[in-house]
Design an enzyme around this catalytic site. Structure first.
Site, mmCIF file in Angstrom:
data_model
loop_
_atom_site.group_PDB
_atom_site.id
_atom_site.type_symbol
_atom_site.label_atom_id
_atom_site.label_comp_id
_atom_site.label_asym_id
_atom_site.label_seq_id
_atom_site.Cartn_x
_atom_site.Cartn_y
_atom_site.Cartn_z
ATOM 1 N N ALA A 11 32.948 17.118 46.759
ATOM 2 C CA ALA A 11 32.248 18.192 46.023
ATOM 3 C C ALA A 11 31.795 19.267 47.003
ATOM 4 O O ALA A 11 30.699 19.812 46.895
ATOM 5 C CB ALA A 11 31.063 17.603 45.255
ATOM 6 N N ILE A 14 35.799 23.448 48.264
ATOM 7 C CA ILE A 14 36.907 23.480 47.310
ATOM 8 C C ILE A 14 36.512 22.730 46.032
ATOM 9 O O ILE A 14 36.758 23.205 44.920
ATOM 10 C CB ILE A 14 38.203 22.876 47.896
ATOM 11 C CG1 ILE A 14 38.605 23.614 49.182
ATOM 12 C CG2 ILE A 14 39.344 22.957 46.869
ATOM 13 C CD1 ILE A 14 39.856 23.069 49.849
ATOM 14 N N HIS A 176 52.855 21.692 55.632
ATOM 15 C CA HIS A 176 51.782 22.686 55.603
ATOM 16 C C HIS A 176 51.220 22.851 57.008
ATOM 17 O O HIS A 176 50.106 22.499 57.305
ATOM 18 C CB HIS A 176 50.687 22.213 54.638
ATOM 19 C CG HIS A 176 49.553 23.163 54.496
ATOM 20 N ND1 HIS A 176 49.713 24.450 54.067
ATOM 21 C CD2 HIS A 176 48.231 23.022 54.719
ATOM 22 C CE1 HIS A 176 48.539 25.047 54.031
ATOM 23 N NE2 HIS A 176 47.627 24.194 54.426
HETATM 24 P P1 A3D Z 1 33.976 20.615 52.627
HETATM 25 O O1 A3D Z 1 33.278 21.788 52.024
HETATM 26 O O2 A3D Z 1 33.481 20.081 53.918
HETATM 27 O O3 A3D Z 1 33.990 19.452 51.528
HETATM 28 C C1 A3D Z 1 34.434 18.168 51.805
HETATM 29 C C2 A3D Z 1 33.538 17.216 51.027
HETATM 30 O O4 A3D Z 1 34.058 15.904 51.206
HETATM 31 C C3 A3D Z 1 32.089 17.204 51.508
HETATM 32 O O5 A3D Z 1 31.220 17.499 50.422
HETATM 33 C C4 A3D Z 1 31.895 15.773 52.013
HETATM 34 O O6 A3D Z 1 30.585 15.256 51.768
HETATM 35 C C5 A3D Z 1 32.939 15.035 51.206
HETATM 36 N N1 A3D Z 1 33.328 13.744 51.789
HETATM 37 C C6 A3D Z 1 33.463 13.393 53.092
HETATM 38 N N2 A3D Z 1 33.821 12.105 53.189
HETATM 39 C C7 A3D Z 1 33.937 11.628 51.915
HETATM 40 C C8 A3D Z 1 34.278 10.376 51.362
HETATM 41 N N3 A3D Z 1 34.590 9.321 52.141
HETATM 42 N N4 A3D Z 1 34.298 10.255 50.017
HETATM 43 C C9 A3D Z 1 33.988 11.303 49.215
HETATM 44 N N5 A3D Z 1 33.638 12.524 49.697
HETATM 45 C C10 A3D Z 1 33.619 12.671 51.026
HETATM 46 O O7 A3D Z 1 35.534 20.946 52.819
HETATM 47 P P2 A3D Z 1 36.469 21.874 51.910
HETATM 48 O O8 A3D Z 1 36.176 21.604 50.481
HETATM 49 O O9 A3D Z 1 36.421 23.277 52.421
HETATM 50 O O10 A3D Z 1 37.905 21.285 52.323
HETATM 51 C C11 A3D Z 1 38.266 19.973 51.941
HETATM 52 C C12 A3D Z 1 39.578 19.553 52.594
HETATM 53 O O11 A3D Z 1 40.642 20.400 52.151
HETATM 54 C C13 A3D Z 1 39.609 19.636 54.123
HETATM 55 O O12 A3D Z 1 40.274 18.510 54.651
HETATM 56 C C14 A3D Z 1 40.418 20.899 54.388
HETATM 57 O O13 A3D Z 1 41.058 20.885 55.646
HETATM 58 C C15 A3D Z 1 41.417 20.824 53.265
HETATM 59 N N6 A3D Z 1 42.087 22.095 52.943
HETATM 60 C C16 A3D Z 1 43.422 22.024 52.662
HETATM 61 C C17 A3D Z 1 44.116 23.163 52.342
HETATM 62 C C18 A3D Z 1 45.557 23.078 52.031
HETATM 63 O O14 A3D Z 1 46.189 24.080 51.747
HETATM 64 C C19 A3D Z 1 46.237 21.807 52.075
HETATM 65 C C20 A3D Z 1 43.459 24.397 52.296
HETATM 66 C C21 A3D Z 1 42.101 24.438 52.581
HETATM 67 C C22 A3D Z 1 41.408 23.264 52.895
#
Ligand code: A3D
Length: 320
Positions: A11, A14, A176
């Site tokens: 949460a 993204i 990617h």
């Molecule tokens: P962020 O805002 O840090 O959100 C990640 C969430 O995951 C945080 O709220 C954490 O508390 C939660 N989390 C951590 N460990 C766990 C767990 N074991 N179980 C459940 N929740 C957990 O990151 P974000 O939302 O900006 O990005 C999320 C992921 O997407 C990252 O790995 C990025 O690198 C990836 N991402 C991928 C793309 C692609 O195009 C593939 C683009 C942008 C980001």
């Protein structure tokens, strides 16, 4: 007809954006799951309180227990850590592989019939590991990357040509990473391929090459600007397009990281290729013919994905 149930694992940036979009598009009710207590509950309540203003009906539940995802129709996984400036996607592998194990076990136990979209990086390796940990059939799990990479390319092209983004199509394949493969001859403005537009004087080969390079480094460009995390609006919109195609059986043709079992000469790996997403999940993998150049680029990209998969197997021998 009962509303669909959409579970968002993670949460963060993204995850929150996904939750908002699901409501705005009325795709279903949302369960926001995170290990952080209060964040999914707070974001869920905040978005639910925006619903009367925007006029949408969707229920929101924040959760810290996997039992709450039970029976989900679609699951979108963003749990883990994102990049900070100076980090490559591959630097995330150690932490995020453990996260995929926990998420995979949760899905296996509570929502084995869901269609799962993984976004966590390094994408192609994490979706591969998530499939192994969850035991999902390969046609029910995909990785989001190509829709985003193509959207970035389409944005740059639309700006360059001063035309609507709607009329620009783009075709980006491979892993990617910075060696993803934007295929210019399959990318068009209203059906006119980019090499023809160069001949027509709409742009130059140099400018086109620069846009291809900017697309490849598109994620890093945002990381360097934000400094505290990575892109989230466009990644969320991209995953929603995939979820919508499944939920509404639209059978859209979208570039996604899909499980390959021989297609493109690749075995037991998830790599970005065009697929048809419908009510059965991945309904078709579209195999296009490559030129010698394109084949070389695709093979290089596949080799990087293979390297990441091998690293996962080393970290967790149960995956080998
Ligand atoms: P962020 O805002 O840090 O959100 C990640 C969430 O995951 C945080 O709220 C954490 O508390 C939660 N989390 C951590 N460990 C766990 C767990 N074991 N179980 C459940 N929740 C957990 O990151 P974000 O939302 O900006 O990005 C999320 C992921 O997407 C990252 O790995 C990025 O690198 C990836 N991402 C991928 C793309 C692609 O195009 C593939 C683009 C942008 C980001």
């Amino acid at each position: 007809m009962a509303r669909k149930k959409i579970a968002l694992i993670g949460a963060g940036q993204i995850g929150g954006t996904l939750a908002h979009l699901v409501g705005l598009k009325e795709l279903g009710d949302v369960v926001l799951f995170d290990i952080a207590e209060g964040i999914p509950q707070g974001k869920g309540l905040d978005i639910a309180e925006s619903a009367p203003v925007d006029g949408f009906d969707a229920k929101y539940k924040g959760a810290n227990d996997y039992a709450d995802i039970a029976g989900a129709d679609v699951i979108i996984v963003t749990a883990g850590v994102p990049r900070k400036p100076g980090m490559s996607r591959d630097d995330l592998i150690g932490i995020n592989l453990k996260v995929m194990e926990a998420v995979g076990n949760g899905i296996k136990q509570y929502a084995p019939n869901a269609f799962v979209i993984c976004i966590t990086n390094p994408l192609d390796a994490m979706v591969w590991a998530l499939q192994k940990f969850s035991g999902l059939p390969p046609e029910k799990i995909v990785g989001m990357a190509g829709v985003l990479d193509s959207a970035r390319f389409r944005h740059f092209l639309a700006e360059e040509f001063n035309v609507s983004v709607e009329d620009v199509t783009a075709f980006v394949l491979g892993g990617h990473g910075d060696d993803m493969v934007p295929l210019v001859r399959y990318s068009t403005v209203a059906g006119v391929p980019l090499p023809d537009l160069v001949k027509m004087g709409w742009t130059t080969q140099e400018k086109l090459d620069a846009m291809v390079e900017r697309t490849r480094k598109g994620g890093g460009e945002i990381v360097n600007l934000l400094k505290t995390g990575s892109a989230f609006y466009a990644p969320a919109a991209s995953a929603i397009a995939m979820a919508e195609s499944y939920l509404k059986d639209k059978k859209r043709v979208l570039p996604c990281a899909a499980y390959l079992s021989g297609q493109y000469g690749v075995n037991d790996m998830f790599v970005g290729v065009p697929i048809v997403i419908g009510e059965n999940g991945v309904e078709r993998i579209v195999e296009v013919a490559f030129s010698a150049d394109e084949k070389g680029m695709f093979e290089k990209s596949v080799a990087s994905v293979q390297g990441l998969v091998d690293a996962c197997k080393q970290i967790n021998p149960a995956l080998a």
